[in-house]
Design a protein around this motif. Structure first.
Motif, PDB file in Angstrom:
ATOM      1  N   SER A 109       0.832  -1.211   0.000  1.00 16.19           N
ATOM      2  CA  SER A 109       0.000   0.000   0.000  1.00 16.19           C
ATOM      3  C   SER A 109       0.859   1.251   0.000  1.00 16.19           C
ATOM      4  N   SER A 110       1.905   1.243   0.814  1.00 18.83           N
ATOM      5  CA  SER A 110       2.796   2.402   0.882  1.00 18.83           C
ATOM      6  C   SER A 110       3.487   2.654  -0.452  1.00 18.83           C
ATOM      7  N   LEU A 113       0.897   4.057  -3.028  1.00 16.50           N
ATOM      8  CA  LEU A 113       0.589   5.464  -2.761  1.00 16.50           C
ATOM      9  C   LEU A 113       1.793   6.365  -3.038  1.00 16.50           C
ATOM     10  N   LEU A 160      -6.686   1.728   0.653  1.00 18.01           N
ATOM     11  CA  LEU A 160      -5.867   1.735  -0.562  1.00 18.01           C
ATOM     12  C   LEU A 160      -6.733   1.995  -1.789  1.00 18.01           C
ATOM     13  N   GLY A 163      -7.393   5.612  -1.901  1.00 20.64           N
ATOM     14  CA  GLY A 163      -6.191   6.346  -2.296  1.00 20.64           C
ATOM     15  C   GLY A 163      -5.908   6.217  -3.781  1.00 20.64           C
ATOM     16  N   ILE A 164      -6.116   5.019  -4.321  1.00 21.22           N
ATOM     17  CA  ILE A 164      -5.904   4.794  -5.756  1.00 21.22           C
ATOM     18  C   ILE A 164      -6.907   5.601  -6.569  1.00 21.22           C
ATOM     19  N   GLY A 167      -5.975   9.183  -6.433  1.00 28.00           N
ATOM     20  CA  GLY A 167      -4.756   9.360  -7.227  1.00 28.00           C
ATOM     21  C   GLY A 167      -5.045   9.410  -8.717  1.00 28.00           C
TER      22      GLY A 167
END
Length: 176
Positions: A109-110, A113, A160, A163-164, A167
């Protein structure tokens, strides 16, 4: 002639040992180089070792896969000068069948991102200031992001996934 050839063949158990030594050396180099950038030769050497060890025929680095993925995350978040070499290492490891299952979800995940952010920033800088980041660097970040999204270690967590989505909205808003 047989003895000469054996000299160049490295035993399977040696690869994990070499990787452990190199990751420790890189950590020490990064720690010791607070006022100067760490020497890129360390990252290049690790890349070459990983590429030679995982040649597609065997899984020599399986025993250190988790360590390698954790190391990649730790270095990428703190050492921008290693981004190119470590991106190549990450893409290479993700392309090796079954290795991505040893990537911890938190590290995965890190990394996703991190690369989402790199692509967002690169594209927004290009749009705002002209050609701030070279196209090749943006391409490499997109390629690594694609490799990560193509090889998840399991299902995406809700955080996640969110976040995706955010993004991609940012990335596509910067495209013409």
């Amino acid at each position: 002639m047989g003895a000469e050839l054996e000299f160049y063949v490295i035993a399977a158990e040696t690869w994990p040992f070499l990787v452990k030594l190199l990751t420790k050396a890189i950590q020490l180099e990064v720690f010791a180089s607070k006022k100067r950038p760490p020497k890129l030769a360390f990252a290049k050497t690790l890349r070459i070792v990983v590429q030679r060890a995982e040649d597609g025929k065997s899984l020599h680095l399986l025993s250190v896969a988790k360590l390698l993925f954790n190391h990649i995350w730790e270095i990428l978040k703190d050492v921008p000068s290693f981004q190119s070499e470590y991106g190549i290492i990450l893409r290479h490891l993700l392309a090796v069948k079954h290795l991505h299952f040893h990537l911890r979800k938190r590290v995965y995940s890190s990394l996703v991102l991190l690369y989402m952010g790199k692509v967002e920033i690169s594209l927004s800088e290009q749009r705002s200031y002209g050609q701030a980041n070279p196209k090749e660097e943006v391409f490499r970040c997109i390629l690594t992001l694609h490799s990560l999204l193509d090889s998840p270690p399991g299902d995406f967590s809700d955080d996640l996934r969110e976040g995706i989505t955010k993004g991609f909205i940012e990335i596509f808003s910067n495209l013409r």
